[in-house]
Design an enzyme around this catalytic site. Structure first.
Site, PDB file in Angstrom:
ATOM      1  CG  ASP A   7      -2.064   1.134   1.334  1.00 52.38           C
ATOM      2  OD1 ASP A   7      -2.380   1.459   0.264  1.00 52.38           O
ATOM      3  OD2 ASP A   7      -1.966   1.635   2.367  1.00 52.38           O
ATOM      4  CD  GLU A  68      -4.743   1.336  -2.733  1.00 52.81           C
ATOM      5  OE1 GLU A  68      -5.398   0.563  -2.250  1.00 52.81           O
ATOM      6  OE2 GLU A  68      -4.343   2.578  -2.397  1.00 52.81           O
ATOM      7  CG  ASP A 141      -0.726   3.503   6.168  1.00 55.61           C
ATOM      8  OD1 ASP A 141      -1.018   4.133   4.945  1.00 55.61           O
ATOM      9  OD2 ASP A 141      -0.861   3.844   7.040  1.00 55.61           O
TER      10      ASP A 141
END
Length: 188
Positions: A7, A68, A141
């Site tokens: 992430d 991501e 996160d």
């Protein structure tokens, strides 16, 4: 299959490793957050993140890295830092000859919760349930990175690899050698 989810973020970059043990079954291997100081210059912050990503790849030897996809936000500075870190993750994977896949936030939410509109709390709750983690996962996160890894691990067998796989350019012998090295580093 072992997946490292990333992430991306310049201040906090979530990382999470899961291993697929069967259809729709995953096991938590490791997770954490890579942090850089806002007091440092951007190049030094990126170096901190890049070094830590290399360490995660070397320690956990994933079969694929799931990152991501960066989407536009109101804060351009945040988007730039996030995109830079996403690029670092992709580059680190390429250097280790590990395929890269990217997933949208909606795709990840839908895979983990059943709804592409789920909020962060719902995603975290499902990640905890799926991985058997009792305590809340902090910072968020980290649960986002684990959700990315789960999302990728649950893709249909034909879609497990990213469409653009560095390993496709390897000969059968080179691919067998790379797989043997990965297995040896994992102690299999």
């Amino acid at each position: 299959m072992r997946v490292l989810g990333v992430d991306p973020g310049l201040t906090r970059c979530g990382v999470g490793v899961v291993e697929a043990t069967g259809p729709r079954k995953v096991v938590h291997v490791a997770s954490g957050v890579i942090q850089s100081s806002a007091e440092d210059e951007v190049d030094q912050r990126l170096l901190v993140v890049a070094t830590a990503l290399d360490e995660w790849l070397e320690e956990h030897v994933p079969d694929v890295v799931a990152v991501e996809q960066v989407f536009a936000q109101a804060n351009v500075r945040t988007v730039v830092g996030t995109a830079q870190v996403a690029g670092l993750a992709m580059l680190a994977a390429a250097r280790h000859r590990i395929p890269v896949a990217s997933h949208t936030p909606s795709e990840v939410k839908a895979a983990v919760t059943g709804s592409g509109r789920a909020d962060k709390a719902q995603v975290q709750l499902m990640v905890r349930k799926l991985l058997g983690i009792e305590a809340p996962i902090r910072p968020v996160d980290v649960s986002d990175a684990l959700a990315l890894a789960i999302c990728h691990a649950w893709r249909p067998a034909g879609a497990l690899a990213a469409p653009r796989r560095p390993r496709q350019s390897m000969t059968a012998a080179q691919l067998a050698w790379a797989q043997a090295e990965q297995a040896a580093r994992r102690g299999r």
